[in-house]
Design a protein around this motif. Structure first.
Motif, PDB file in Angstrom:
ATOM      1  N   GLU A  29       0.824  -1.199   0.000  1.00 35.19           N
ATOM      2  CA  GLU A  29       0.000   0.000   0.000  1.00 35.19           C
ATOM      3  C   GLU A  29       0.864   1.258   0.000  1.00 35.19           C
ATOM      4  O   GLU A  29       0.581   2.229  -0.726  1.00 35.19           O
ATOM      5  N   VAL A  30       1.934   1.252   0.802  1.00 36.92           N
ATOM      6  CA  VAL A  30       2.827   2.406   0.861  1.00 36.92           C
ATOM      7  C   VAL A  30       3.543   2.587  -0.470  1.00 36.92           C
ATOM      8  O   VAL A  30       3.641   3.711  -0.994  1.00 36.92           O
ATOM      9  N   LEU A  31       4.077   1.516  -1.028  1.00 34.02           N
ATOM     10  CA  LEU A  31       4.765   1.609  -2.311  1.00 34.02           C
ATOM     11  C   LEU A  31       3.812   2.057  -3.413  1.00 34.02           C
ATOM     12  O   LEU A  31       4.188   2.838  -4.305  1.00 34.02           O
ATOM     13  N   ARG A  32       2.598   1.596  -3.377  1.00 32.87           N
ATOM     14  CA  ARG A  32       1.627   1.974  -4.410  1.00 32.87           C
ATOM     15  C   ARG A  32       1.259   3.442  -4.287  1.00 32.87           C
ATOM     16  O   ARG A  32       1.134   4.153  -5.304  1.00 32.87           O
ATOM     17  N   ARG A  33       1.124   3.930  -3.062  1.00 34.26           N
ATOM     18  CA  ARG A  33       0.693   5.315  -2.843  1.00 34.26           C
ATOM     19  C   ARG A  33       1.715   6.314  -3.372  1.00 34.26           C
ATOM     20  O   ARG A  33       1.351   7.383  -3.873  1.00 34.26           O
ATOM     21  N   CYS A  34       2.989   5.970  -3.298  1.00 40.13           N
ATOM     22  CA  CYS A  34       4.010   6.910  -3.767  1.00 40.13           C
ATOM     23  C   CYS A  34       4.429   6.637  -5.209  1.00 40.13           C
ATOM     24  O   CYS A  34       5.279   7.364  -5.754  1.00 40.13           O
ATOM     25  N   GLY A  35       3.872   5.624  -5.827  1.00 42.46           N
ATOM     26  CA  GLY A  35       4.182   5.320  -7.218  1.00 42.46           C
ATOM     27  C   GLY A  35       5.322   4.348  -7.415  1.00 42.46           C
ATOM     28  O   GLY A  35       5.637   3.977  -8.555  1.00 42.46           O
ATOM     29  N   ALA A  36       5.961   3.909  -6.334  1.00 44.27           N
ATOM     30  CA  ALA A  36       7.116   3.021  -6.465  1.00 44.27           C
ATOM     31  C   ALA A  36       6.724   1.609  -6.877  1.00 44.27           C
ATOM     32  O   ALA A  36       7.511   0.912  -7.534  1.00 44.27           O
ATOM     33  N   LEU A  37       5.528   1.162  -6.525  1.00 43.35           N
ATOM     34  CA  LEU A  37       5.131  -0.205  -6.853  1.00 43.35           C
ATOM     35  C   LEU A  37       5.064  -0.400  -8.367  1.00 43.35           C
ATOM     36  O   LEU A  37       5.488  -1.436  -8.887  1.00 43.35           O
ATOM     37  N   ALA A  38       4.559   0.597  -9.074  1.00 41.49           N
ATOM     38  CA  ALA A  38       4.462   0.490 -10.530  1.00 41.49           C
ATOM     39  C   ALA A  38       5.835   0.414 -11.178  1.00 41.49           C
ATOM     40  O   ALA A  38       5.986  -0.200 -12.256  1.00 41.49           O
ATOM     41  N   ARG A  39       6.848   0.991 -10.548  1.00 44.04           N
ATOM     42  CA  ARG A  39       8.197   0.963 -11.111  1.00 44.04           C
ATOM     43  C   ARG A  39       8.933  -0.322 -10.746  1.00 44.04           C
ATOM     44  O   ARG A  39       9.708  -0.856 -11.542  1.00 44.04           O
ATOM     45  N   LEU A  40       8.704  -0.815  -9.543  1.00 40.77           N
ATOM     46  CA  LEU A  40       9.454  -1.970  -9.052  1.00 40.77           C
ATOM     47  C   LEU A  40       8.741  -3.291  -9.312  1.00 40.77           C
ATOM     48  O   LEU A  40       9.383  -4.295  -9.641  1.00 40.77           O
ATOM     49  N   LEU A  41       7.426  -3.315  -9.142  1.00 37.54           N
ATOM     50  CA  LEU A  41       6.640  -4.544  -9.287  1.00 37.54           C
ATOM     51  C   LEU A  41       5.396  -4.257 -10.123  1.00 37.54           C
ATOM     52  O   LEU A  41       4.260  -4.316  -9.629  1.00 37.54           O
ATOM     53  N   PRO A  42       5.573  -3.925 -11.388  1.00 35.05           N
ATOM     54  CA  PRO A  42       4.399  -3.586 -12.209  1.00 35.05           C
ATOM     55  C   PRO A  42       3.401  -4.728 -12.318  1.00 35.05           C
ATOM     56  O   PRO A  42       2.195  -4.489 -12.463  1.00 35.05           O
ATOM     57  N   GLU A  43       3.876  -5.976 -12.236  1.00 32.60           N
ATOM     58  CA  GLU A  43       2.969  -7.127 -12.301  1.00 32.60           C
ATOM     59  C   GLU A  43       1.971  -7.117 -11.148  1.00 32.60           C
ATOM     60  O   GLU A  43       0.831  -7.568 -11.304  1.00 32.60           O
ATOM     61  N   VAL A  44       2.415  -6.634 -10.000  1.00 35.54           N
ATOM     62  CA  VAL A  44       1.546  -6.546  -8.830  1.00 35.54           C
ATOM     63  C   VAL A  44       0.688  -5.296  -8.896  1.00 35.54           C
ATOM     64  O   VAL A  44      -0.521  -5.321  -8.628  1.00 35.54           O
ATOM     65  N   ASP A  45       1.285  -4.180  -9.278  1.00 34.07           N
ATOM     66  CA  ASP A  45       0.577  -2.898  -9.289  1.00 34.07           C
ATOM     67  C   ASP A  45      -0.645  -2.924 -10.187  1.00 34.07           C
ATOM     68  O   ASP A  45      -1.676  -2.321  -9.871  1.00 34.07           O
ATOM     69  N   ARG A  46      -0.565  -3.642 -11.314  1.00 34.98           N
ATOM     70  CA  ARG A  46      -1.679  -3.611 -12.263  1.00 34.98           C
ATOM     71  C   ARG A  46      -2.899  -4.403 -11.788  1.00 34.98           C
ATOM     72  O   ARG A  46      -3.954  -4.359 -12.442  1.00 34.98           O
ATOM     73  N   LEU A  47      -2.806  -5.095 -10.655  1.00 34.70           N
ATOM     74  CA  LEU A  47      -3.948  -5.879 -10.174  1.00 34.70           C
ATOM     75  C   LEU A  47      -5.058  -5.005  -9.605  1.00 34.70           C
ATOM     76  O   LEU A  47      -6.221  -5.421  -9.587  1.00 34.70           O
ATOM     77  N   TRP A  48      -4.720  -3.815  -9.116  1.00 33.13           N
ATOM     78  CA  TRP A  48      -5.760  -2.952  -8.566  1.00 33.13           C
ATOM     79  C   TRP A  48      -6.670  -2.452  -9.687  1.00 33.13           C
ATOM     80  O   TRP A  48      -6.201  -2.074 -10.771  1.00 33.13           O
ATOM     81  N   GLY A  49      -7.958  -2.482  -9.434  1.00 31.14           N
ATOM     82  CA  GLY A  49      -8.928  -2.063 -10.437  1.00 31.14           C
ATOM     83  C   GLY A  49      -9.381  -3.179 -11.349  1.00 31.14           C
ATOM     84  O   GLY A  49     -10.259  -2.965 -12.193  1.00 31.14           O
ATOM     85  N   VAL A  50      -8.802  -4.378 -11.195  1.00 31.27           N
ATOM     86  CA  VAL A  50      -9.203  -5.524 -12.020  1.00 31.27           C
ATOM     87  C   VAL A  50     -10.315  -6.271 -11.283  1.00 31.27           C
ATOM     88  O   VAL A  50     -10.094  -6.795 -10.189  1.00 31.27           O
ATOM     89  N   PRO A  51     -11.514  -6.370 -11.862  1.00 34.90           N
ATOM     90  CA  PRO A  51     -12.636  -7.009 -11.153  1.00 34.90           C
ATOM     91  C   PRO A  51     -12.569  -8.526 -11.227  1.00 34.90           C
ATOM     92  O   PRO A  51     -11.970  -9.111 -12.137  1.00 34.90           O
ATOM     93  N   GLN A  52     -13.226  -9.151 -10.241  1.00 36.65           N
ATOM     94  CA  GLN A  52     -13.386 -10.605 -10.187  1.00 36.65           C
ATOM     95  C   GLN A  52     -14.864 -10.913  -9.957  1.00 36.65           C
ATOM     96  O   GLN A  52     -15.618 -10.043  -9.510  1.00 36.65           O
ATOM     97  N   PRO A  53     -15.290 -12.145 -10.231  1.00 37.36           N
ATOM     98  CA  PRO A  53     -16.705 -12.488 -10.019  1.00 37.36           C
ATOM     99  C   PRO A  53     -17.105 -12.292  -8.561  1.00 37.36           C
ATOM    100  O   PRO A  53     -16.506 -12.905  -7.670  1.00 37.36           O
ATOM    101  N   PRO A  54     -18.098 -11.461  -8.283  1.00 32.87           N
ATOM    102  CA  PRO A  54     -18.462 -11.177  -6.887  1.00 32.87           C
ATOM    103  C   PRO A  54     -18.998 -12.373  -6.124  1.00 32.87           C
ATOM    104  O   PRO A  54     -18.918 -12.405  -4.895  1.00 32.87           O
ATOM    105  N   GLU A  55     -19.505 -13.382  -6.837  1.00 35.56           N
ATOM    106  CA  GLU A  55     -20.011 -14.548  -6.120  1.00 35.56           C
ATOM    107  C   GLU A  55     -18.878 -15.345  -5.486  1.00 35.56           C
ATOM    108  O   GLU A  55     -19.085 -16.070  -4.515  1.00 35.56           O
ATOM    109  N   HIS A  56     -17.683 -15.220  -6.036  1.00 41.76           N
ATOM    110  CA  HIS A  56     -16.520 -15.888  -5.453  1.00 41.76           C
ATOM    111  C   HIS A  56     -15.645 -14.917  -4.658  1.00 41.76           C
ATOM    112  O   HIS A  56     -14.947 -15.324  -3.728  1.00 41.76           O
ATOM    113  N   HIS A  57     -15.667 -13.653  -5.051  1.00 42.27           N
ATOM    114  CA  HIS A  57     -14.807 -12.644  -4.429  1.00 42.27           C
ATOM    115  C   HIS A  57     -15.644 -11.424  -4.045  1.00 42.27           C
ATOM    116  O   HIS A  57     -15.765 -10.475  -4.832  1.00 42.27           O
TER     117      HIS A  57
END
Length: 414
Positions: free
Chosen positions: A193-221
């Motif tokens: 959360e801290v890395l994402r808030r300052c923008g560092a997550l997108a630079r260091l772990l873009p594979e992880v950063d891009r997961l926010w905003g991606v929806p999943q089926p609400p019946e399972h999640h």
């Protein structure tokens, strides 16, 4: 010459936490004096010594000056004229910039005790911005002290460091070092959360950063958002006392959902295969240890099958065991099951639900491993069987043990 305990040992003592490692600073001494006193030199970049009896690290008070990008770009100055206050000023956070002498007196020139009381992570000086590792360190401290907040001015400084590219100078080994330590803290989600808030997550772990905003089926999640789910999974892993290997596997298990085509959302068909590829690339980039990488690959590939395993019969369970290499690495399969439990319980409203798949599969594996393969081989040899026929006899005995175990289990439904 005067010696002071500094840094985390002082901080943890004031917080009433266990003090495991003590670092010391000597003021008013030269390297020659320490050598003559029996101290043993270590390190190449600045004068650090080991105490002749305790083997604790002792450093000469020093200042530093930024000379190049990245965390290696510093020159250090240490001589008897450097004061304790000057040494403390170069440290990252105020709560780490206190010192205690051998009589117990605390020196706190930068307000560390006040920030401890206020539960605040705040940088000591503008020099914080010269070392990009400090972004990772403050994120890790946020994961450890999960009721502390980050000062607004420190948050702004971290964002600025990312914007000017300082974080891009971090080498993979140092990123992994801090990431692995942060994963093992009490609330690892805060690190991300801290890395994402300052923008560092997108630079260091873009594979992880891009997961926010991606929806999943609400019946399972019920939490819907994939990034939110990942944070719940990591915190569940911490709650269950999981190993680093399991926590890294949790981090990578759903990376493929970040690359699901928009027209296929919120379903994530074949995301497991994409997750395996992304885990492999991430592990290679950060030079992740082999045990962490291999478990993460297995979890990314198999977690869906394990979630559905209550419907698997003996033959299907044996095929799962083969894919997971359980005959050579049964302990790793146990860690795989724990990671899957973290995934299943890392969902809103599912935190306290049982996960019967884990004991069912673990019991089936234990039953298979309990087969006396030496006796099966001996009996096969007595019948005149050889080679692959003996291997088939062992497999059939294991299959029978697994099937008998599963048949004896109470119905668990779907």
């Amino acid at each position: 010459m005067k010696k002071w305990m500094v840094g985390g040992a002082v901080r943890d003592a004031l917080l009433g936490r266990p003090v495991n490692d003590r670092d010391w600073v000597v003021v008013g001494a030269s390297p020659v004096e320490l050598l003559e006193a029996g101290y043993m030199p270590v390190g190449k970049d600045f004068p650090v010594f080991l105490h002749p009896e305790t083997k604790e690290e002792v450093a000469l008070a020093r200042t530093e000056r930024k000379t190049a990008p990245g965390y290696h770009g510093f020159t250090f100055h240490a001589d008897p004229g450097v004061t304790l206050e000057e040494d403390l000023q170069r440290r990252d956070l105020t709560i780490n910039a206190m010192a205690q002498d051998e009589d117990g007196r605390i020196v706190d020139p930068w307000g560390g005790r006040r920030d401890l009381a206020d539960k605040l992570l705040r940088h000591v000086s503008p020099a914080f911005a010269e070392d990009p590792v400090r972004i990772l360190r403050i994120a890790r401290f946020a994961a450890r002290f999960d009721d502390f907040s980050i000062a607004s001015e420190t948050q702004a400084l971290m964002r600025h460091m990312v914007e000017i590219g300082e974080v891009d100078a971090l080498v993979p080994e140092r990123v992994w070092q801090e990431l692995s330590r942060g994963l093992m803290e009490a609330r690892p989600s805060r690190l991300f959360e801290v890395l994402r808030r300052c923008g560092a997550l997108a630079r260091l772990l873009p594979e992880v950063d891009r997961l926010w905003g991606v929806p999943q089926p609400p019946e399972h999640h019920p939490e819907v958002d994939t990034g939110v789910h990942l944070m719940l999974v990591l915190d569940m892993a911490a709650q269950l006392g999981a190993s680093l290997e399991v926590r890294f596997a949790c981090l990578g298990h759903d990376l493929g959902k970040g690359t699901t085509p928009v027209d296929e959302l919120p379903r994530h068909i074949a995301h497991e295969a994409r997750s395996v590829q992304l885990v492999q690339a991430l592990a290679q980039r950060l030079k992740v240890p082999t045990d962490c990488r291999e478990l993460a690959e297995a979890v990314a590939r198999e977690h869906g099958n394990i979630h559905r395993s209550l419907q698997l019969d003996g033959s299907a369970v044996m095929r799962l065991f083969d894919r997971c290499d359980v005959w050579r690495r049964p302990a790793r399969f146990s860690e795989l099951l724990l990671a899957c439990e973290c995934d299943a319980r890392g969902r809103t409203g599912f935190e306290d639900r049982p996960y019967p798949q884990r004991p069912r599969l673990q019991g089936a594996l234990d039953a298979a491993l309990a087969v006396d393969t030496a006796k099966v081989s001996s009996d096969a040899l007595a019948r005149g069987w050889k080679g692959t026929a003996i291997g088939s006899a062992i497999r059939h005995a294991r299959y029978t043990a697994v099937s008998d175990y599963l048949a004896a289990q109470p119905s668990t439904g779907s």
